[in-house]
Design an enzyme around this catalytic site. Structure first.
Site, PDB file in Angstrom:
ATOM      1  N   HIS A 191     -64.958 -27.511 -46.322  1.00  0.00           N
ATOM      2  CA  HIS A 191     -65.718 -27.951 -47.495  1.00  0.00           C
ATOM      3  C   HIS A 191     -65.865 -29.471 -47.539  1.00  0.00           C
ATOM      4  O   HIS A 191     -65.779 -30.080 -48.591  1.00  0.00           O
ATOM      5  CB  HIS A 191     -65.029 -27.441 -48.766  1.00  0.00           C
ATOM      6  CG  HIS A 191     -65.994 -26.956 -49.801  1.00  0.00           C
ATOM      7  ND1 HIS A 191     -66.296 -27.656 -50.935  1.00  0.00           N
ATOM      8  CD2 HIS A 191     -66.735 -25.821 -49.859  1.00  0.00           C
ATOM      9  CE1 HIS A 191     -67.163 -26.984 -51.668  1.00  0.00           C
ATOM     10  NE2 HIS A 191     -67.451 -25.865 -51.034  1.00  0.00           N
ATOM     11  N   HIS A 291     -75.622 -19.518 -45.468  1.00  0.00           N
ATOM     12  CA  HIS A 291     -74.793 -19.729 -46.653  1.00  0.00           C
ATOM     13  C   HIS A 291     -75.297 -18.807 -47.748  1.00  0.00           C
ATOM     14  O   HIS A 291     -76.499 -18.728 -48.006  1.00  0.00           O
ATOM     15  CB  HIS A 291     -74.952 -21.197 -47.076  1.00  0.00           C
ATOM     16  CG  HIS A 291     -74.049 -21.647 -48.162  1.00  0.00           C
ATOM     17  ND1 HIS A 291     -74.504 -22.284 -49.299  1.00  0.00           N
ATOM     18  CD2 HIS A 291     -72.704 -21.595 -48.282  1.00  0.00           C
ATOM     19  CE1 HIS A 291     -73.483 -22.613 -50.061  1.00  0.00           C
ATOM     20  NE2 HIS A 291     -72.384 -22.200 -49.480  1.00  0.00           N
TER      21      HIS A 291
END
Length: 385
Positions: A191, A291
């Site tokens: 992340h 995603h």
């Protein structure tokens, strides 16, 4: 056919907001789209309202021309807010065109390459044996790709120390590989919480082959930083979920920096832009690994995209409806939506996206301000979430 209305619905669904967009036409055909800029929905609504002023009255079938006009007819073109708005509009226009022609959206993209879409789930933070047990449970269910998240990223006080995290996480990843075996694909999403030095140290703490992909280890603003990291590790990179155009993908694809594109259909510019990125990636042998953290519209759109591209690996999916990114089907908002069949999604045959919404219920839970965690180091400085 003419566009008669463009309606943004920022609504609280599950654990956070979804920004859903409906485009209506004078022939009664409508389309649904979704924006991916979570946590900044109000900004995207403002952009949609600007676009609406000149899109009403236009022919919704001219999707490519509308995309170019949305992008080019302003001096300050592009950016994540504008492209998130443009993504939702583009997806809704494809839904309309598919319905008008009586075909699934994937037919508008060249037809399908596959009948089912392989997926990968996530286990949560890797901070102990219970996480490995969750991975084993997912594998027993049929998945052969499992993604972890880093351990020691939140002590309950919003504190994250990268060096502490990489040591702990590397140790448990080595253990996970030992227990899960070599046949399972193992990845981790950092992340963009690390620096180049921290990400390199993390990779170097594990034997080669421990990881099959490392997702978003550092921030993406500087491709040269990723190139430096590329020289220090042999782990394949999966990046791009926050990219908002083909131009942001350009240096990563052209310089062969990464191996998996984490393209987000609701951020990159919808189907129109996503298909260009996919073709460009195919020429460089970069696989699409979309995603998919949003709601059923994003999932449905990404299923159609995944069916229509040759260079596809796996689609991100949510195992539990109530997780951080989940939208509980029990809310009743989505009367028709994609559902997992085992560990894959079947490619739908219904015209358009194959998603329907109870509009009355959509407006029942109004927008709520929501913030992603604001992480800090122990010295008080802000760090990446």
């Amino acid at each position: 056919m003419k566009i008669t209305a463009i309606k943004p619905f920022p609504a609280w669904v599950g654990h956070r907001n979804q920004l859903i967009v409906k485009i209506e036409t004078d022939e009664g055909i409508y389309g649904w789209g979704e924006s991916g800029l979570s946590g900044r929905e109000k900004a995207v609504v403002g952009a949609i309202e600007h676009f609406r002023e000149f899109l009403v009255g236009r022919d919704p079938m001219r999707i490519g021309a509308i995309w170019q006009e949305l992008y080019r007819s302003q001096y300050f073109e592009g950016g994540r807010v504008l492209l998130a708005a443009q993504s939702a509009i583009d997806i809704a226009l494809h839904d309309i065109k598919g319905k008008a022609l009586g075909v699934p959206v994937y037919e508008l993209l060249g037809g399908k390459h596959r009948d089912v879409i392989p997926t990968f789930p996530s286990t949560g933070s890797l901070d102990g044996p219970e996480t490995i047990e969750r991975a084993k449970s997912l594998i027993a269910h049929g998945w052969n790709v499992v993604r972890f998240f880093p351990g020691a990223w939140d002590d309950g006080q919003g504190t994250f120390e990268p060096r502490e995290s990489i040591g702990k996480t590397a140790k448990w990843l080595i253990k996970a590989r030992e227990e899960l075996g070599d046949e399972v694909v193992i990845g981790i999403d950092y992340h963009h919480r690390l620096s180049v030095a921290e990400a390199a140290s993390f990779c170097q703490k594990m034997p080669s082959g421990t990881l099959d992909f490392l997702e978003e280890p550092i921030r993406d603003e500087t491709p040269e930083a990723y190139e430096a990291l590329r020289r220090m590790t042999d782990v394949p990179f999966a990046i791009g979920e926050e990219f908002a155009s083909k131009w942001q993908f350009l240096p990563y694809i052209e310089r062969d920096i990464h191996q998996f594109n984490r393209l987000d259909l609701c951020n990159v510019g919808g189907f129109t832009e996503a298909m260009k990125v996919a073709g460009w990636s195919e020429a460089h042998y970069v696989d699409m690994m979309p995603h998919n953290p949003l709601g059923p519209i994003c999932t449905a759109a990404t299923i159609h995209f995944s069916a229509a591209v040759a260079n596809f690996s796996w689609l991100e999916t949510r195992v539990a409806a109530g997780d951080l990114y989940g939208a509980d089907p029990g809310y009743g908002i989505f009367t028709q939506q994609p559902m997992l069949e085992g560990v894959t999604y079947k490619v739908p045959e219904t015209p358009g996206l194959g998603v329907e919404i109870d509009e009355d219920k959509l407006t029942h839970d109004s927008f709520r301000f929501w913030e992603a965690p604001h992480l800090r180091r122990r010295d008080g400085s802000a760090t990446n979430w």
